[in-house]
Design a protein around this motif. Structure first.
Motif, PDB file in Angstrom:
ATOM      1  N   SER A   1       4.612  -1.146   8.367  1.00  0.00           N
ATOM      2  CA  SER A   1       5.309  -2.415   8.555  1.00  0.00           C
ATOM      3  C   SER A   1       6.290  -2.554   7.404  1.00  0.00           C
ATOM      4  N   PRO A   2       7.276  -3.461   7.487  1.00  0.00           N
ATOM      5  CA  PRO A   2       8.248  -3.580   6.393  1.00  0.00           C
ATOM      6  C   PRO A   2       7.607  -3.837   5.033  1.00  0.00           C
ATOM      7  N   SER A   3       6.444  -4.498   5.030  1.00  0.00           N
ATOM      8  CA  SER A   3       5.786  -4.797   3.750  1.00  0.00           C
ATOM      9  C   SER A   3       5.249  -3.554   3.062  1.00  0.00           C
ATOM     10  N   ILE A   4       5.228  -2.410   3.740  1.00  0.00           N
ATOM     11  CA  ILE A   4       4.742  -1.182   3.119  1.00  0.00           C
ATOM     12  C   ILE A   4       5.523  -0.851   1.855  1.00  0.00           C
ATOM     13  N   ALA A   5       6.787  -1.270   1.823  1.00  0.00           N
ATOM     14  CA  ALA A   5       7.649  -0.969   0.683  1.00  0.00           C
ATOM     15  C   ALA A   5       7.167  -1.621  -0.597  1.00  0.00           C
ATOM     16  N   LEU A   6       6.457  -2.751  -0.483  1.00  0.00           N
ATOM     17  CA  LEU A   6       6.084  -3.521  -1.663  1.00  0.00           C
ATOM     18  C   LEU A   6       4.708  -3.148  -2.192  1.00  0.00           C
ATOM     19  N   GLY A   7       4.078  -2.151  -1.600  1.00  0.00           N
ATOM     20  CA  GLY A   7       2.883  -1.560  -2.188  1.00  0.00           C
ATOM     21  C   GLY A   7       1.561  -2.227  -1.928  1.00  0.00           C
TER      22      GLY A   7
END
Length: 843
Positions: free
Chosen positions: A527-533
């Motif tokens: 999901s897009p939140s994967i980028a924020l760890g």
């Protein structure tokens, strides 16, 4: 005297003595045939049956029924004969030496220096009448529910296990308790056909010579339960600190569950496996109810009995215990040798750890973390530290820091997988974009110079419109138009969440796995939140992935073991193949950007290493963990400072820890990284990065160039192309061209050259100073900034942009000084659920 009348068949003168008819062939032939009443005579001899035609063609390969029957009879005879011979030849032996296992020896990579000796057997044999029936029933429900009514062997399971052994398919469960006892006490753990055959016959004889109670008693006293505990009594003390008589049913069910996987099912050592443990615990209790050993009401009233913290032997104090545990887990996970077999002892294990680097890591943590704690600060009681260091050229783990002391803090902070990695995950997003040739919503190639909209709480856009996910930047800072390089330096959440959407969340996940992050990492969700760890990879996992970037995209599985042997015979280790996870250009370009983070972004404290370095800072939700992941050309290291309540084990924020208002990756973790790297590489030649980076064309800043179409990725309604989707796997070579021409590959600038003297247009631009942010003096370092890297549950932040904004300015804006977070967890603080990709912004 013969009273039968004489039989005259012709001339009396021709009658032979005793009245027998002449045996003349012609006379016999002329006799009337009773089957032919018309007087016809038969032909000479009996008519022959017609010959069966010969089998031709494909029919020749099909066996006849005579052949099948004969073969079956022969096989039956062989089996019966083999059984009789085996039963006569194989006797019950004396107990094997494994019943009193010797120590295992762990040594450093030099093959001589001993790290630890493990194998002091913890066993206390007790009679069966001391073991409560509920505990006995729990073990039966877990391992062999029909033990008292069944035969000594399970024929089907034994044949299946033997077949799997012959065909190389590994271990096969399903043995009865009798068979397991024979294996543990009389034989060994080796998986061979001969051992299985012996087990078969000994089990049959043992079942005839001993009672079921005697066999169960022996099994309960010899089985391995983990924590170096052999037997149910030792296990009771190891996990609950009491005699077996004092265990309740729930505790007994947990100990019975351990028999299936002693190391993995220790929920204190492996909290990430709690779900599997609970499932096994439920299986045991349900089996007890099914066999009327436990009432359904009592079963429903039970809650899981969390075991006590382990109390290992003092021989495993300091880092020794963490190293032994990590090595054991590695051997088991890679199916080199299982925990039961290793526990029999006698193995000499040469690790990949190097004593100089191991000592340097311990000293660096002590100087930069532990020495800064104080008994006067409540927050400092929650401070935990973990770290791992890997040689990129070999994949060898050369140093490991698991905690302050294995005898005081049992959980290994280097290998645990329950803390969010925060913004240290962002480089994987950039690597995925570069490796897959991804484009923005406006079809512009994503490069370090690509501009994005860094507006705080900007909603992530897909090709079909809004996703509803609006992550906030640290301290709610609006950056406006900003390049990818600058967004990495400042760890801008709004940019990286949109970039993950453009690349494709699944592509980001696949690239992270290709680089070395385990596929089963908790919360590694596309999901897009994967980028924020929100993912909870371990320090070893992260070091392995960063080592891949350091080695120009070449990935090799990390290892902790260089050699293992017993009685002079070496065991086979799994092959570790090197592969190109992503293209060199993609890896080197990512490295170029991460060098900027160290040279002028949030990771400037790493400059103290005195080596060319690249890295990324990160902070978990609510300051529960702070990370620094970085590398030189010859060493990749990850340091984490974590918050955990020493009594309950619950993750805790680090606000106020080490005397700091807020914990961030650019502080203690980066400082520890620098101190360790300097000491670990002392005496070795300084190596410069040799990069083939693709910076991409510079894009005009729309804030400075009115009239330019510098839209920074606000997707327009009606866009139909799915952004970031690519049919190519991570790591494909790309030679994209844009309107300004083909991108050039340029070697990295020499380390130490002032940025203002470097030639423009080369890879040295990776070291260009980050754009000054509001309220920040040019040239200030990460040490003077209050920021850090945040990740959390509601999409509120990622890395802190090191802004230097004073509290007065924050109060004037009506914002709190603490960082807001991104991916909200569940209320009980667990990390098992993935961060949703469409949470609304917090007011």
């Amino acid at each position: 005297m013969n009273h039968e009348p004489p039989q005259h068949g012709g001339d009396p003168g021709q009658q032979p003595p005793q009245g027998w008819a002449p045996r003349d062939a012609s006379t016999a032939a002329s006799a009337p045939d009773p089957e032919r009443p018309d007087g016809a005579t038969a032909t000479k001899g009996r008519a022959k049956r017609p010959k069966r035609p010969k089998r031709t063609g494909w029919r020749r390969i099909i066996p006849t029924w005579r052949m099948v029957l004969g073969g079956a009879l022969l096989l039956a005879l062989l089996l019966v004969g083999g059984f009789i011979a085996g039963y006569q030849m194989i006797d019950i032996p004396a107990a094997n030496a494994a019943a009193t296992a010797e120590a295992n020896v762990y040594v450093y990579a030099d093959g001589k220096t001993v790290i630890a000796r493990d194998g002091e057997i913890n066993r206390e044999k007790i009679p069966l009448d001391r073991i409560p029936p509920t505990i006995q029933h729990a073990v039966l429900a877990a391992e062999d529910r029909d033990f008292y009514s069944e035969d000594a062997i399970d024929i089907k399971a034994t044949l299946r296990a033997g077949w799997n052994t012959v065909t190389g398919k590994g271990r096969q469960g399903g043995s009865t308790i009798t068979q397991q006892y024979v294996k543990n006490y009389y034989l060994g753990q080796e998986q061979t056909v001969i051992r299985k055959a012996k087990e078969f016959f000994i089990s049959i004889k043992l079942d005839r010579e001993k009672s079921k109670d005697e066999i169960l008693e022996g099994y309960l006293n010899t089985s391995y339960f983990g924590r170096n505990a052999y037997g149910i009594q030792a296990a009771s003390h190891a996990y609950y600190g009491k005699d077996v008589e004092d265990l309740d049913t729930g505790e007994g069910a947990y100990l019975a569950s351990l028999l299936n996987a002693p190391s993995s099912y220790d929920v204190v050592a492996h909290p990430e496996n709690k779900k599997a443990v609970l499932a096994r615990w439920d299986y045991v209790l349900d089996g007890m109810v099914e066999h009327d050993w436990l009432s359904a009401a009592d079963r429903d009233a039970m809650t899981f009995p969390v075991p006590d913290k382990a109390k290992p032997a003092t021989a495993l104090s300091g880092q020794r215990g963490y190293i032994v545990q990590a090595v054991e887990d590695y051997l088991s996970a890679n199916k080199i040798i299982d925990a039961d077999t290793l526990a029999t002892g006698g193995y000499r294990i040469t690790t990949t750890l190097q004593q100089k680097k191991q000592d340097a890591l311990v000293e660096a943590v002590k100087d930069n973390v532990l020495s800064k704690t104080s008994d006067d600060r409540a927050a400092d009681r929650n401070v935990r530290a973990g770290g791992a260091s890997i040689d990129p050229a070999t994949g060898h783990v050369v140093a490991l820091y698991g905690g302050i002391d294995y005898t005081k803090q049992f959980v290994n902070n280097a290998t645990r997988r329950d803390y969010q990695v925060g913004s240290t995950f962002k480089p994987f997003v950039l690597a995925a974009a570069l490796a897959n040739g991804s484009t923005t919503q406006k079809d512009r190639a994503i490069t370090p110079n690509t501009r994005y909209d860094g507006t705080n709480e900007r909603t992530v856009q897909s090709s079909t419109g809004s996703t509803g996910y609006s992550p906030a930047n640290e301290d709610d800072v609006d950056y406006g138009s900003i390049t990818v390089r600058e967004a990495t330096d400042k760890s801008v959440n709004a940019v990286y969440a949109q970039m993950a959407q453009d690349v494709g969340p699944q592509e980001v996940k696949d690239t992270a796995i290709a680089l070395g992050i385990p596929r089963n990492t908790p919360d590694l969700t596309a999901s897009p939140s994967i980028a924020l760890g929100p993912a909870t990879a371990s320090a070893v996992d992260m070091a392995s992935a960063y080592a891949t970037l350091a080695d120009h995209g070449r990935q090799r599985p990390h290892t902790l073991v260089a050699k293992i042997s017993k009685d002079g015979t070496e065991l086979d280790l799994p092959a570790r193949k090197t592969r190109q996870a992503i293209s060199r250009e993609a890896a080197d370009t990512t490295t170029s950007v991460l060098r900027s983070v160290v040279d002028g972004g949030t990771g400037t404290a790493a400059l103290a290493a005195g080596r060319p370095a690249a890295g990324k800072t990160g902070t978990a939700e609510e300051d529960r963990a702070a990370w620094f992941a970085g590398y030189t050309p010859d060493l990749a290291t990850v340091i984490a400072v974590m918050g955990q309540d020493p009594e309950t084990g619950v993750q805790k924020p680090l606000y106020g820890a080490l005397g700091l208002a807020r914990m961030n990756g650019g502080g203690a973790p980066a400082q520890t990284w620098a101190a360790y790297t300097r000491a670990a590489l002392e005496g070795s030649a300084v190596q410069a990065f040799e990069l083939q980076a693709d910076e991409g064309p510079e894009e005009p800043d729309p804030d400075e160039s009115p009239g330019e179409d510098g839209d920074t990725e606000e997707a327009e309604e009606g866009d139909t192309e799915e952004a970031g989707e690519s049919d190519d796997p991570p790591g494909r070579e790309s030679s994209r061209e844009d309107g300004d021409g083909t991108r050039s590959r340029t070697p990295d600038a020499t380390y130490g050259t002032p940025r203002d003297r470097r030639e423009p247009g080369t890879a040295a631009q990776a070291d260009a100073p980050a754009r000054a942010t509001p309220g920040q003096e040019p040239g200030t370092t990460g040490d003077s900034r209050p920021g850090g890297d945040r990740t959390g549950g509601d999409g509120r932040s990622g890395d802190r942009a090191e802004q230097g904004r004073d509290e007065g300015a924050r109060a004037e804006e009506g914002r709190p000084g603490s960082g807001r977070t991104e991916d909200r967890r569940t209320e009980d603080g667990r990390t098992g659920d993935a961060a949703p990709a469409h949470l609304p912004a917090r007011p």
